[in-house]
Write an enzyme that holds these catalytic residues in place. Structure first.
Site, PDB file in Angstrom:
ATOM      1  N   CYS A 143       0.831  -1.201   0.000  1.00 28.42           N
ATOM      2  CA  CYS A 143       0.000   0.000   0.000  1.00 28.42           C
ATOM      3  C   CYS A 143       0.870   1.257   0.000  1.00 28.42           C
ATOM      4  O   CYS A 143       2.037   1.235   0.384  1.00 28.42           O
ATOM      5  CB  CYS A 143      -0.953  -0.021   1.192  1.00 28.42           C
ATOM      6  SG  CYS A 143      -0.133  -0.029   2.788  1.00 28.42           S
ATOM      7  N   CYS A 194       1.262  -6.934   6.552  1.00 31.39           N
ATOM      8  CA  CYS A 194       0.290  -5.847   6.591  1.00 31.39           C
ATOM      9  C   CYS A 194      -0.919  -6.155   7.479  1.00 31.39           C
ATOM     10  O   CYS A 194      -1.613  -5.256   7.886  1.00 31.39           O
ATOM     11  CB  CYS A 194      -0.176  -5.509   5.189  1.00 31.39           C
ATOM     12  SG  CYS A 194      -1.135  -6.818   4.412  1.00 31.39           S
ATOM     13  N   CYS A 205       2.996   2.625   3.244  1.00 27.61           N
ATOM     14  CA  CYS A 205       4.006   1.793   3.916  1.00 27.61           C
ATOM     15  C   CYS A 205       4.972   1.108   2.952  1.00 27.61           C
ATOM     16  O   CYS A 205       5.559   0.081   3.274  1.00 27.61           O
ATOM     17  CB  CYS A 205       3.339   0.769   4.827  1.00 27.61           C
ATOM     18  SG  CYS A 205       2.282  -0.398   3.976  1.00 27.61           S
TER      19      CYS A 205
END
Length: 105
Positions: A75, A101, A78
């Site tokens: 994403c 994640c 991050c």
């Protein structure tokens, strides 16, 4: 993710055993207790060269960020480009004590 999987019996992921020590024992098929679904990891045994070969053999597009140093793409908040000599997943959750994640925990 919860909304996307609502009413489904199974879900598939792209987890690979060679991506990190935490994924070394990734099963091909398992039961995801937290979601109450079967989880299938069809490329769990693949290497980077297996993926590259599949992409080439099937003339698949390559994510444009790979040309900018993103060896592992997650994403937006991050993920960062990987520096020379860094592990491919070093750009994920940089500066955090985290390796996943949350989708695959």
């Amino acid at each position: 993710m919860r909304r996307a999987l609502a009413g489904k019996a199974a879900w598939m992921s792209g987890l690979r055993r060679d991506e990190s020590p935490a994924r070394a024992n990734t099963p091909l098929v398992t039961y995801d207790v937290s979601r109450g679904l079967v989880k299938v990891n069809p490329i769990a045994t693949w290497s980077d060269s297996d993926v590259a070969g599949y992409v080439k053999d099937h003339d698949l597009p390559v994510h444009p960020l790979t040309e900018r140093g993103y060896d592992s793409i997650g994403c937006w908040p991050c993920t960062r480009p990987v520096g020379d000599g860094e592990d491919a997943r070093a750009g994920r959750w940089a500066g955090l004590d985290k390796t996943e994640c949350g989708l695959h925990l």
